[in-house]
Design a protein around this motif. Structure first.
Motif, PDB file in Angstrom:
ATOM      1  N   UNK A 149      25.336  36.622  39.756  1.00 11.91           N
ATOM      2  CA  UNK A 149      25.413  35.318  39.095  1.00 11.91           C
ATOM      3  C   UNK A 149      24.136  34.999  38.322  1.00 11.91           C
ATOM      4  N   UNK A 150      23.001  35.579  38.730  1.00  7.75           N
ATOM      5  CA  UNK A 150      21.729  35.331  38.042  1.00  7.75           C
ATOM      6  C   UNK A 150      21.501  36.275  36.860  1.00  7.75           C
ATOM      7  N   UNK A 151      22.097  37.462  36.897  1.00  8.90           N
ATOM      8  CA  UNK A 151      21.731  38.495  35.917  1.00  8.90           C
ATOM      9  C   UNK A 151      22.874  38.899  34.994  1.00  8.90           C
ATOM     10  N   UNK A 152      24.039  38.297  35.138  1.00  9.47           N
ATOM     11  CA  UNK A 152      25.211  38.764  34.389  1.00  9.47           C
ATOM     12  C   UNK A 152      25.047  38.662  32.872  1.00  9.47           C
ATOM     13  N   UNK A 153      24.145  37.759  32.416  1.00 11.57           N
ATOM     14  CA  UNK A 153      23.929  37.627  30.972  1.00 11.57           C
ATOM     15  C   UNK A 153      22.845  38.562  30.450  1.00 11.57           C
ATOM     16  N   UNK A 154      22.246  39.339  31.347  1.00  6.87           N
ATOM     17  CA  UNK A 154      21.144  40.229  30.956  1.00  6.87           C
ATOM     18  C   UNK A 154      21.505  41.696  31.157  1.00  6.87           C
ATOM     19  N   UNK A 155      22.401  41.961  32.122  1.00  8.42           N
ATOM     20  CA  UNK A 155      22.763  43.337  32.461  1.00  8.42           C
ATOM     21  C   UNK A 155      24.274  43.529  32.401  1.00  8.42           C
ATOM     22  N   UNK A 156      24.685  44.755  32.120  1.00  2.38           N
ATOM     23  CA  UNK A 156      26.091  45.141  32.205  1.00  2.38           C
ATOM     24  C   UNK A 156      26.388  45.504  33.659  1.00  2.38           C
ATOM     25  N   UNK A 157      27.370  44.789  34.245  1.00  5.13           N
ATOM     26  CA  UNK A 157      27.743  45.043  35.635  1.00  5.13           C
ATOM     27  C   UNK A 157      29.254  45.202  35.720  1.00  5.13           C
ATOM     28  N   UNK A 158      29.690  45.970  36.682  1.00  2.00           N
ATOM     29  CA  UNK A 158      31.140  46.209  36.883  1.00  2.00           C
ATOM     30  C   UNK A 158      31.509  45.786  38.314  1.00  2.00           C
ATOM     31  N   UNK A 159      32.506  44.920  38.438  1.00  5.32           N
ATOM     32  CA  UNK A 159      32.936  44.533  39.774  1.00  5.32           C
ATOM     33  C   UNK A 159      33.466  45.770  40.504  1.00  5.32           C
ATOM     34  N   UNK A 160      33.083  45.875  41.766  1.00  5.88           N
ATOM     35  CA  UNK A 160      33.515  47.032  42.562  1.00  5.88           C
ATOM     36  C   UNK A 160      34.595  46.659  43.573  1.00  5.88           C
ATOM     37  N   UNK A 166      45.439  45.003  40.499  1.00  3.71           N
ATOM     38  CA  UNK A 166      45.372  45.571  41.852  1.00  3.71           C
ATOM     39  C   UNK A 166      45.427  44.461  42.892  1.00  3.71           C
ATOM     40  N   UNK A 167      44.665  43.366  42.655  1.00  2.85           N
ATOM     41  CA  UNK A 167      44.666  42.246  43.602  1.00  2.85           C
ATOM     42  C   UNK A 167      46.014  41.538  43.635  1.00  2.85           C
ATOM     43  N   UNK A 168      46.772  41.614  42.520  1.00  2.00           N
ATOM     44  CA  UNK A 168      48.105  40.999  42.461  1.00  2.00           C
ATOM     45  C   UNK A 168      49.180  41.901  43.064  1.00  2.00           C
ATOM     46  N   UNK A 169      48.747  43.045  43.659  1.00  2.52           N
ATOM     47  CA  UNK A 169      49.647  43.992  44.336  1.00  2.52           C
ATOM     48  C   UNK A 169      50.557  44.736  43.349  1.00  2.52           C
ATOM     49  N   UNK A 170      50.145  44.809  42.080  1.00  2.00           N
ATOM     50  CA  UNK A 170      50.912  45.564  41.082  1.00  2.00           C
ATOM     51  C   UNK A 170      50.370  46.989  41.069  1.00  2.00           C
ATOM     52  N   UNK A 171      50.671  47.729  42.166  1.00  2.00           N
ATOM     53  CA  UNK A 171      50.057  49.030  42.403  1.00  2.00           C
ATOM     54  C   UNK A 171      50.395  50.054  41.323  1.00  2.00           C
ATOM     55  N   UNK A 183      37.913  47.731  33.559  1.00  2.46           N
ATOM     56  CA  UNK A 183      38.071  47.877  35.004  1.00  2.46           C
ATOM     57  C   UNK A 183      38.432  46.536  35.644  1.00  2.46           C
ATOM     58  N   UNK A 184      37.807  45.456  35.152  1.00  2.09           N
ATOM     59  CA  UNK A 184      38.084  44.133  35.719  1.00  2.09           C
ATOM     60  C   UNK A 184      39.548  43.745  35.507  1.00  2.09           C
ATOM     61  N   UNK A 185      40.086  44.026  34.305  1.00  2.00           N
ATOM     62  CA  UNK A 185      41.493  43.711  34.029  1.00  2.00           C
ATOM     63  C   UNK A 185      42.419  44.453  34.996  1.00  2.00           C
ATOM     64  N   UNK A 186      42.129  45.746  35.209  1.00  2.00           N
ATOM     65  CA  UNK A 186      42.988  46.547  36.087  1.00  2.00           C
ATOM     66  C   UNK A 186      42.812  46.110  37.540  1.00  2.00           C
ATOM     67  N   UNK A 200      44.375  52.737  35.747  1.00  3.55           N
ATOM     68  CA  UNK A 200      43.182  53.393  36.305  1.00  3.55           C
ATOM     69  C   UNK A 200      43.115  54.846  35.834  1.00  3.55           C
ATOM     70  N   UNK A 201      44.257  55.531  35.795  1.00  2.00           N
ATOM     71  CA  UNK A 201      44.282  56.923  35.342  1.00  2.00           C
ATOM     72  C   UNK A 201      43.882  57.037  33.871  1.00  2.00           C
ATOM     73  N   UNK A 202      44.356  56.078  33.056  1.00  2.00           N
ATOM     74  CA  UNK A 202      43.982  56.093  31.640  1.00  2.00           C
ATOM     75  C   UNK A 202      42.470  55.862  31.476  1.00  2.00           C
ATOM     76  N   UNK A 203      41.938  54.932  32.269  1.00  2.00           N
ATOM     77  CA  UNK A 203      40.498  54.661  32.196  1.00  2.00           C
ATOM     78  C   UNK A 203      39.697  55.869  32.669  1.00  2.00           C
TER      79      UNK A 203
END
Length: 686
Positions: free
Chosen positions: A579-590, A633-638, A626-629, A645-648
């Protein structure tokens, strides 16, 4: 009553006499010596430049022979033969130029013609290829150049087209000097100058090359007229010896591989001291009590290689006679003053002794030895004042001895922190790093090698952390614990920690390249970062304290470092840091995780790069996609998530996180999780 510092009139006159006479003789001696050394230095540098010109000419002689030889191999219908104009030229050329061990030609078909003159053998060699078969012919010659024997054998082992000299010349499209490598002909190291030949349509038809052994280059340096005790050597761009004028071998075999030594591996003190002078950009050095002149000269740019010529010689080789005369004058001056000095020493002894004791006491303070007592008893007022001041300084510094290292003490002084057990709650950023598979690494390295390499690693990490205003708390085995925001307040502590993490990973990659070249184990470091409230202050005993941090935030940062193992990532940061660095660094939710012993989950992110880096665009695309996919995943659309994910993964084939989520999707497609599933990954181990 203590009297002030003074001396009687006799001592003053004696001192004035000594100073006057010493000054006169000192100026004469200094000027004479300076002029002699300056003259010697100029002559030495002139000799050094002459020597490098000779060496360059020695090397260029081989190059010229190869370049001239290309004219004989430009025929469109060239047919190689042992009894040919080309073979005759190659043979005559190597006999006329003793710096060349081998002179040869190879073409695009793999054919090869060579003349050799080394190891008391003179011969020509021809390899002809046809239908993937090769035949090698040899003609051996006596000293008069007459054929004394011939030999024919089938040979597919040697193909000029795959040798370093051929590949290098072909790629450079001009005259090319190789780095040192092992010659096929005799298994010895050397260098090669190669000249490509191009047909009228600008296609490569072949390459002419000349070999110079490192032994031969060293013999040349040894034969050059240096000073009586001079040392000369040539190093390549990586610092390895190409030639050395002494008698020591510069080639060693390690693990069945041959390599050149570095100058410091010659174990010659004067050479090591000269190298230190080079780093400090000095033209002289002192070794074993003797002054040396030093010259470091790069080969001319026209040579095309970043080689360095080094020469060092004792000053006495150039100034010995003049220095001897100057020393005689000095000795006579000293002898004339001895009587006066002895008299003044008797008078000054009462003053000098307590001053010496004070000097030793100051040195003890410098090394934080604060419990010693000089025991000075003096009636001189100024000396007693100095002694009292030193004692007061010791008492003031004793408190700071509790804080080590000294860098941390300095920070505490600047921050105004009270030196007492206890702490305060502050918002900090915590940093934990660990070396993957360190146990395995430690099993294959000797303790001494491991300690030296780990110290180099810690030096690099600590330097980066401190430059980013971080505090290194402690080293835990191979792990580093650090924090930002204390003892000096820093509002940008999450940014500093993230900058440090990325710089540390880049520095470790640089070190790994160096270590790989040195045959050492490579380190892969995992880093965990978390920002949050912790207690920071002093913990320990009255006799020894540690300035450190405690709290759940510390534990979470440590856990995040270990979570890298699961996701096969390098740097993981917590949601609060993000939350402090998101405007300075590229981060990917894991993921969302719940660490062992905790019920609440926390979002974790992979720190990828800075927004302004050259790779920011690529990583931003990865993170957004990755965030979109991940939301699918969280919506259970496996099924849909798996496809995306395979395309990415096809776009980023090295991204191991995508593969982890593909495996999870497969698992949930086969067996749906319970309705209570909320996407949180529970970690059952620390």
């Amino acid at each position: 009553m203590k009297r002030k510092f003074s001396v009687d009139i006799v001592f003053i006159f004696a001192l004035l006499m000594i100073v006057t006479v010493s000054s006169i003789f000192g100026v004469v001696h200094y000027k004479s010596k300076t002029n002699a050394i300056e003259s010697a230095s100029k002559q030495f540098e002139k000799d050094a430049r002459t020597l490098i010109k000779s060496t360059d000419a020695h090397m260029k002689g081989a190059q010229l022979v190869a370049e001239v030889a290309t004219q004989l191999f430009k025929q469109a219908d060239l047919k190689l033969a042992l009894e040919s104009e080309q073979s005759s030229y190659l043979l005559k050329a190597i006999l006329a130029h003793n710096q060349i061990a081998l002179l040869y030609y190879g073409d695009e078909k793999g054919n090869f013609l060579q003349a050799a003159n080394f190891e008391n053998k003179t011969y020509t060699k021809l390899i002809l290829r046809k239908d993937n078969k090769a035949q090698t012919k040899f003609n051996y010659y006596d000293k008069a150049g007459k054929i004394i024997s011939t030999k024919v054998e089938a040979d597919l082992k040697y193909d000029p087209r795959v040798r370093p000299w051929y590949i290098g010349a072909k790629a450079a499209k001009k005259t090319f000097w190789t780095d040192p490598y092992i010659f096929f002909e005799n298994g010895k190291p050397g260098i090669t100058v190669a000249v490509p030949i191009f047909a009228k349509d600008n296609t490569l038809s072949g390459v002419v090359a000349a070999d110079i052994t490192l032994d031969g280059l060293s013999r040349f340096l040894n034969d050059v007229d240096l000073s009586a005790n001079g040392i000369a050597f040539i190093t390549d761009a990586k610092g390895y010896l190409l030639a050395y004028s002494g008698t020591k071998e510069i080639i060693v075999t390690e693990n069945a591989k041959v390599r050149s030594l570095k100058p410091e591996e010659l174990n010659i003190p004067a050479v090591n001291d000269a190298l230190a002078a080079c780093k400090n950009k000095k033209k002289h050095c002192r070794s074993a009590g003797e002054e040396y002149l030093v010259a470091f000269l790069p080969f001319p740019d026209s040579f095309g290689k970043r080689w360095t010529f080094t020469i060092l010689a004792p000053e006495d080789d150039f100034t010995g006679t003049r220095k001897e005369t100057l020393n005689q004058i000095l000795y006579l001056s000293i002898g004339g003053l001895l009587i006066g000095v002895l008299i003044t020493m008797l008078l000054a002894r009462r003053i000098s002794k307590p001053i010496e004791m004070l000097s030793k006491d100051v040195l003890e303070v410098r090394h934080f030895n604060l419990d010693s007592d000089s025991g000075i008893k003096s009636h001189i007022h100024e000396i007693q004042i100095m002694d009292n001041a030193i004692k007061a300084m010791k008492n003031s510094l004793k408190a700071f001895r509790l804080y080590l290292p000294s860098v941390l003490v300095k920070q505490l002084i600047e921050s105004g922190e009270d030196i007492a057990i206890g702490g305060k709650e502050r918002e900090l950023t915590l940093f934990f790093s660990d070396i993957a598979n360190f146990t395995t690494i430690s099993e294959v390295c000797s303790p001494e090698e491991l300690m030296l390499q780990l110290s180099e690693y810690f030096d690099a990490m600590t330097d980066i952390i401190e430059k980013e205003k971080g505090t290194v708390d402690k080293f835990i085995g191979d792990a580093v614990m650090a924090f930002w925001g204390a003892p000096l307040a820093n509002d940008n502590h999450p940014v500093g920690a993230c900058h440090s993490a990325l710089q540390c990973q880049r520095k470790i990659k640089e070190l790994n390249k160096i270590w790989a070249g040195e045959g050492k184990e490579q380190y892969h470091t995992r880093i965990g970062i978390h920002s949050g409230p912790v207690t920071v202050g002093n913990i320990g005993a009255k006799q020894r304290m540690n300035y450190t941090v405690l709290g759940d935030g510390v534990n979470l940062a440590s856990r995040l470092e270990g979570v890298n193992k699961i996701y096969q990532t390098d740097i993981i940061i917590s949601e609060s840091t993000y939350s402090h660095v998101k405007d300075i660094f590229e981060c990917r939710i894991l993921d969302k995780i719940a660490v062992k012993g905790k019920n609440n989950s926390v979002e974790i992110y992979e720190l990828l790069t800075e927004h302004d880096s050259s790779e920011a665009g690529k990583f931003a695309h990865l993170a957004n996609k990755f965030k979109e996919i991940y939301e699918l995943y969280l919506k259970r659309e496996w099924q849909q998530a798996k496809i995306l994910f395979q395309e990415l993964l096809k776009e980023f084939p090295d991204d191991r996180v995508c593969q982890i989520y593909i495996n999870r999707c497969d698992k949930y497609i086969k067996e749906e999780p319970p309705a209570s599933w909320n996407g949180v990954t529970k970690l059952n181990s620390k």
